[in-house]
Structures are given as structure tokens and as C-alpha cells.
Design an enzyme around this catalytic site. Structure first.
Site, PDB file in Angstrom:
ATOM      1  N   ASP A 150      -1.840  -4.806   6.774  1.00 25.18           N
ATOM      2  CA  ASP A 150      -2.302  -3.727   6.155  1.00 25.18           C
ATOM      3  C   ASP A 150      -3.395  -4.311   5.280  1.00 25.18           C
ATOM      4  O   ASP A 150      -4.615  -5.027   5.720  1.00 25.18           O
ATOM      5  CB  ASP A 150      -1.083  -3.226   5.161  1.00 25.18           C
ATOM      6  N   HIS A 193      -3.561  -0.225  -0.825  1.00 24.52           N
ATOM      7  CA  HIS A 193      -2.509   0.515  -0.054  1.00 24.52           C
ATOM      8  C   HIS A 193      -1.549  -0.621   0.552  1.00 24.52           C
ATOM      9  O   HIS A 193      -0.324  -0.073   0.370  1.00 24.52           O
ATOM     10  CB  HIS A 193      -3.175   0.882   1.212  1.00 24.52           C
ATOM     11  N   SER A 222       2.621   6.433   5.743  1.00 26.73           N
ATOM     12  CA  SER A 222       2.564   5.207   5.473  1.00 26.73           C
ATOM     13  C   SER A 222       3.804   4.807   4.661  1.00 26.73           C
ATOM     14  O   SER A 222       4.429   3.752   4.956  1.00 26.73           O
ATOM     15  CB  SER A 222       1.273   4.771   4.582  1.00 26.73           C
TER      16      SER A 222
END
Length: 636
Positions: A142, A183, A376
Site C-alpha cells: 500500500d 491510506h 479498501s
């Protein structure tokens, strides 16, 4: 007598300079302009052979991608076109853009620091039995991680040793963990946060897993195929060193070619083949059909859609699938997603200075904690459940883990009629249930009847069992899977009917008893989920061809509406049994390849690409970006 004055020295110098400038300008004009170069992923027999061919055609190798027998390279368009025809080259594919998947979540409606999603999937029940993920390593590919955030550096035991076993950065080559985006930290927190919330429970689904963090996304969530593949390749190369059992990929790219021709899909399939459970996001481009993104479109891995508990974690009756959650079928006709999990108002940790924390400042719940939404986060929840499953059952293969997650999931059904409230292309097997996946005394393997090694080698490829019936305006399943089994258990709408025994919910029945077994016959349902209601236009021919607007899904929650991109041309002439592509990858050539020869030729827009990537299936509308507008979930 000649009276013309002789040129002086200055005039001679000026004349010479003009002459030189004229010659140089003529030379430059005659020289052809340099052709622009672009990044491609080139695959073939071996990395060394591919590298040599790239250089022979005037390109430069920028990275070795041994996981998929290829390289990333800079090539002119002309060189790329010629290289596609070269012996020993199986694919020349544009180095596509990749994005993290987030929708925001509107403003935070509660400032209480607690996470409900572990309770919603029953992880708290698993913890009570002593299973917290200890001994399992999860790799998160990620945007990195910020381990200064409470609960990520150490597990529930609060020992001095960090459980972040490794960090590698393919963006900036930094040596210490970092996450300018936020994120990756948010996703990792959903999986593994060991901090106690206001409710006295851990905030991550598997709070004791070890972590390997691979940074491939920039601060804005962007990346490329080559960088993501390098990240996955690193995970596979270090699998044994860190005992990596589960891999999370909460990132997406548009599906432009069949799954077996996509380099990123091939990379995740290689990881799966090596024994790593791969969990991926379906994408945030729903609710229209055929919006599943890469790598969620590959039939082998676990693809996760999102639902919301509607701010009532103990009441299932008002839950619904989030409208952004991507839906199937895939362009290869597979039913996706595989399962759905909580993906609305997910509270997890992020550095306040990170890109997402600043972008969604109104989502702040507490210091260093923000509410976000997206597949996600849903994929992260299932990654945690998969880790718990492996911790309790360490001998399971990836196919067996997938089987348990899907076999024990709860589909949305009408308790009075037994009819599905969402189709198989929206909810997959249903909402994931951690206690059942971890403890149910079951055995079985997903992806049955599929040979992944042969698929990767190019000896065979597969197609799902979805067809569209223009007469009824519905998607349906074929090959004897047409009927919805009304007797598939009853779900009364809330969690109050826990029957005491681990995995036995009131009304719970196994798939064998009613809806059939997801045995993965060609990777699809071996027990049909019923028809997807709503007019989809025309899908005719072998698999049909469709175009036009989609109608409303006739169900309780979540109306399906809006327009669908045109899909024109036949789905292809598939020779042999449904689901089998008998042909060699070596016969695939041309501009992203015309499949030629062998048994079964792709025909029409969906198979024979006749041109550049993106002409396949009329291209897919892609909106699964980290920069998407905020999804405003209705407040309680």
C-alpha cells in the site's frame, strides 16, 4: 579598375557565423524529431531474453519483474508495436496507473474512539477463544505505515519488540516506515490495531498479527503496474523469511483485458500459487454491473465488496451494500465479489499530517483517528478474518481459506420467502462471518476444477458461468446453475439469535443443504443465486452483447440504477466446455493481441481486441481513485 571594398576582418567573422548557423539549422531540420517513450511491461520466456529483446529494439529496461517473467521498459510506440511481434515475447502491456481506493465517509458523526467492524463480523467472539492472529504475518502492499501511531508497532502483549518485521519502500527508497498518504496506515489499522477503544475492545480485527509493509503508492494514492508488481514480487521473494501467509491489496486499476492477459492479475495469481492468501478490494466504481477492478477480476483470489451496518452494529436488519461497492460479473463472466464486509464509516488510525487526513479533516474522530469508507477498508477487514482463520488452522491452503470464508458467509435473503435481496454479482457469498470461518468443522477447496499453473502457463484459460438473457433483461447463471434455492437458511435481520455453539446462528444452514456448494467449479457458483433483475439492454451472441441502461435491482436494499457503458460485439466464440479456453498463450499477438488459432477464438469487442488496450469491452468506466468525492453515508 575594381573599386569594390575588400571585406574587413569583422565582416568575415560575421559571414562565417551566419554560414555556420545556416548549416546547423539545415542539419537540425533534416534530423527526425525524437519519438516520445512510454513505460511498458514486457513479458516473455525469461527475464534475460526479454531484456535482450527490449534493448535490441531500442528500448531501455527500467526494472526486472521475474515474478511474471518480464521487465518494465521505456519504449517508443513504434518499438513496442514491433516488439509485440518478436519471437519469445508474449505480451507488451502499457504500464497502467494504479490507485488506492477510498470514498471518504462524510463528516464524522461520532467522536467516540471505538471500532464496530470487529464486532460486526464476529471477530470479538474469535478473540474470546484465544485466537488473535498471533504467529501469522500479513503483508500490506500500500502507501506505507506510520508506526508511531498507537497500536500498530506492538501487539496486545505490549512487548518491546516491534511486530513490523520489515518495511520496504518502492516510492522513495526510505529505510524507516513512513506513510505520507495515510491510506496504508488506515488499512493496516483495520487489520491489526491493538489499541483498546472506548468499548474496551481492540480496534483491529487481528490485533496480534506480525506485519510486513511494502510501500508502492505515492502520497496521493497513485502508482503504476510495474511498481505494484515489484512490491508483490518482494513479498513472494521474502515469504519464507518472514512467514508471510496473507497479502492485502487495497488498490485498483481498470480492467482492460481478460484476467489471464493482465500483468497485475498474473502477479497476484503467482503469489496465490506460492501459498499466500491474497485479499483484494473490489473497487469503488459501483453500483453498476461489470465494474470490478483489477486485480479483483481474477477468479482465484478473494475479492471483497463493502456494506455498511448503518451505524447499528447490533442490528442487521438495516444493513445494506454501499452504493460505491463494485459489482460483477467480470468481463470474463465470473461472479464477483466473493464476499462483502464492513466498509462504511470505518474508524482507524492515520497521521494528522498525511494527505488523506488533511483532505478529509472533517472525518476526524479523535487524535490520529479518522472515519473512512471504501472497499479498501472492507478488504482490510477480510484480511484480518483470513489471518484469524490461518492462525487457528495453520495447515490451510489459500484455496481452503477462500472456501471457508465463502462457505460460511451469510447471504442477504428475505426471511419470509428465502429470496435473495441482492444478487450474487453484488454480494457474492454474502457477509463474512469470522467465528464460522475460523471454527466451523468443514473442509473444501475453492477454485475447484481450475488449474492455476496451466492458466499461468497459457495452456488453458477460464470463463465464468454468467450470461445475460435479453428476453428477460436479467443476468443469470448457466451450466445447470439457473435456479435460486429458496431453502437457503433464514437470516432474521440481527445478531440476537446467536445460538451459543460456535458458528451456529439461528437459521444458519450449510450450502450443501440448500443453495449448493461453492466448490469453485470453474471458479463459479455450483449452486445458483438467482437472476439479477433489471434491463441491461442487449447481450446477444455466444455470451451475448450488451448495451444500454441498467434497470433497477428489484430487492429490498440498494436500488441499481444508472447507465452502463456500451458493450458491443459478441462475447466470443468459446469452443469446448463453458469456462475452458483451450489454446496457447503463445498464439496471442498483435496490438494487445488478437487471439489467433488454437481452439476457441475470441470474437467481437470483448475478446479480439483489434487495437490498443482499452478497446476491449468498450473500456471500463473507472472512478476508483483516492481523489473520489466523499460518500455521504446517511447519519443515524
Amino acid at each position: 579598375m575594381n573599386t569594390q571594398a575588400k571585406p574587413n576582418r569583422l565582416q568575415k567573422v560575421i559571414s562565417l557565423a551566419v554560414l555556420i548557423a545556416l548549416v546547423m539549422s539545415l542539419g537540425l531540420a533534416a534530423r527526425p524529431a525524437a519519438q516520445p517513450v512510454a513505460s511498458f511491461i514486457v513479458q516473455g520466456s525469461t527475464v534475460s531474453q526479454v531484456s535482450a529483446l527490449v534493448r535490441a529494439y531500442g528500448g531501455s529496461v527500467t526494472g526486472e519483474l521475474s515474478l511474471i517473467d518480464g521487465v518494465s521498459a521505456l519504449l517508443t510506440a513504434e518499438a513496442a508495436s514491433r516488439l509485440r511481434q518478436a519471437a519469445g515475447i508474449s505480451s507488451v502491456f502499457p504500464d497502467q496507473a494504479v490507485q488506492a481506493v477510498d470514498k471518504g465517509a462524510g463528516s464524522a458523526t461520532s467522536k467516540t474512539l471505538a471500532s464496530d467492524y470487529p464486532d460486526v463480523v464476529g471477530a470479538d467472539v474469535v478473540w474470546q477463544k484465544g485466537v488473535t492472529g498471533k504467529g501469522v504475518t500479513v503483508a500490506v502492499v500500500d502507501s506505507g505505515v506510520e508506526i508511531s501511531q498507537t497500536g500498530l508497532d506492538r501487539g496486545t502483549g505490549k512487548k518491546n519488540d516491534s511486530r513490523v518485521l520489515a518495511f520496504v519502500d518502492f516510492v522513495e527508497n526510505k529505510r524507516t516506515p513512513t506513510d505520507p498518504s495515510g491510506h496504508g496506515t488506515h488499512v493496516t489499522g483495520v487489520i491489526a490495531n491493538a489499541r483498546l477503544g472506548a468499548d474496551g475492545e481492540w480496534m483491529g480485527v487481528a490485533p496480534d498479527v506480525n506485519l510486513v509493509i511494502v510501500r508502492v503508492l505515492a502520497a496521493d494514492g497513485s502508482s503504476t503496474y510495474s511498481r505494484v508488481i515489484r512490491g508483490i514480487q518482494w513479498v513472494v521473494e521474502h515469504q519464507d523469511e518472514y512467514d508471510i501467509r496473507v497479502l492485502n491489496l487495497s488498490l485498483v486499476a481498470p480492467a482492460l483485458v481478460p484476467y489471464w492477459a493482465d500483468p497485475l492479475d498474473r502477479a497476484v495469481e503467482k503469489a496465490w500459487l506460492k501459498g499466500i492468501v491474497v485479499v483484494v478490494a473490489a473497487g469503488n466504481s459501483g453500483p453498476d454491473p461489470m465494474t470490478i477492478s483489477v486485480p479483483g477480476n481474477t477468479p482465484y483470489v478473494i475479492t471483497v465488496g463493502a456494506f455498511t451496518d448503518n451505524y447499528t452494529p447490533n442490528d442487521w436488519s438495516d444493513d445494506y451494500i454501499a452504493p460505491f461497492s463494485a459489482a460483477g460479473p467480470t468481463f470474463d463472466a465470473f461472479a464477483k465479489p466473493d464476499v462483502v464486509a464492513p466498509g462504511g464509516h470505518i474508524v482507524s488510525t492515520m497521521q494528522p499530517s498525511s494527505y488523506l487526513a488533511r483532505k478529509y479533516a472533517d472525518n476526524k474522530v479523535a487524535a490520529g483517528y479518522y472515519s473512512m469508507a471504501g472497499t479498501s477498508q472492507a478488504a482490510a477487514v477480510v484480511t484480518g478474518v483470513a489471518a484469524l482463520t490461518v492462525a487457528a488452522n495453520p495447515a490451510l491452503s489459500p484455496d481452503e481459506v477462500k472456501f471457508r470464508l465463502m462457505y460460511t458467509a451469510f447471504p442477504w435473503v428475505n426471511p419470509q420467502t428465502g429470496d435473495a435481496l441482492y444478487s450474487v454479482w453484488q454480494q457474492g457469498a454474502g457477509r463474512v462471518s469470522a467465528p464460522d470461518a475460523v471454527f466451523q468443522p468443514i473442509s473444501g477447496s475453492a477454485n475447484a476444477g481450475m488449474d492455476l499453473l496451466a492458466d499461468l502457463h497459457g495452456d488453458t484459460h477460464y470463463q465464468g458461468y454468467t450470461i445475460f438473457d435479453p428476453a428477460t433483461g436479467t443476468f443469470r447463471l448457466t451450466n445447470g446453475l439457473e435456479g435460486w434455492a429458496n431453502g437457503y437458511g433464514q437470516w432474521d435481520g440481527h445478531m440476537g439469535n446467536w445460538a451459543g455453539a460456535m458458528g451456529n446462528w439461528a437459521g444458519y444452514t450449510t450450502w450443501y443443504a440448500a443453495m449448493g456448494n461453492w466448490a469453485g467449479a470453474m471458479g463459479n457458483w455450483a449452486g445458483a443465486m438467482g437472476n439479477w433483475a433489471g434491463a441491461m439492454g442487449n447481450w446477444a451472441g455466444a455470451m451475448g452483447n450488451w448495451a444500454g441502461a441498467m434497470g433497477n435491482w428489484a430487492g429490498a436494499m440498494g436500488n441499481w440504477a444508472g447507465t452502463m457503458g456500451n458493450w458491443t460485439g459478441a462475447m466470443g466464440n468459446w469452443a469446448g466446455a463453458m469456462g475452458n479456453w483451450a489454446g496457447a498463450m503463445g498464439n496471442w499477438a498483435g496490438a494487445m493481441g488478437n487471439w489467433a488459432g488454437a481452439v476457441g477464438n475470441w470474437a467481437g469487442a470483448v475478446g479480439n481486441w483489434a487495437g490498443a488496450v482499452g478497446n476491449w469491452a468498450g473500456s471500463l468506466d473507472f472512478t476508483g481513485s483516492v481523489s473520489d468525492s466523499v460518500w455521504s453515508e446517511p447519519a443515524p
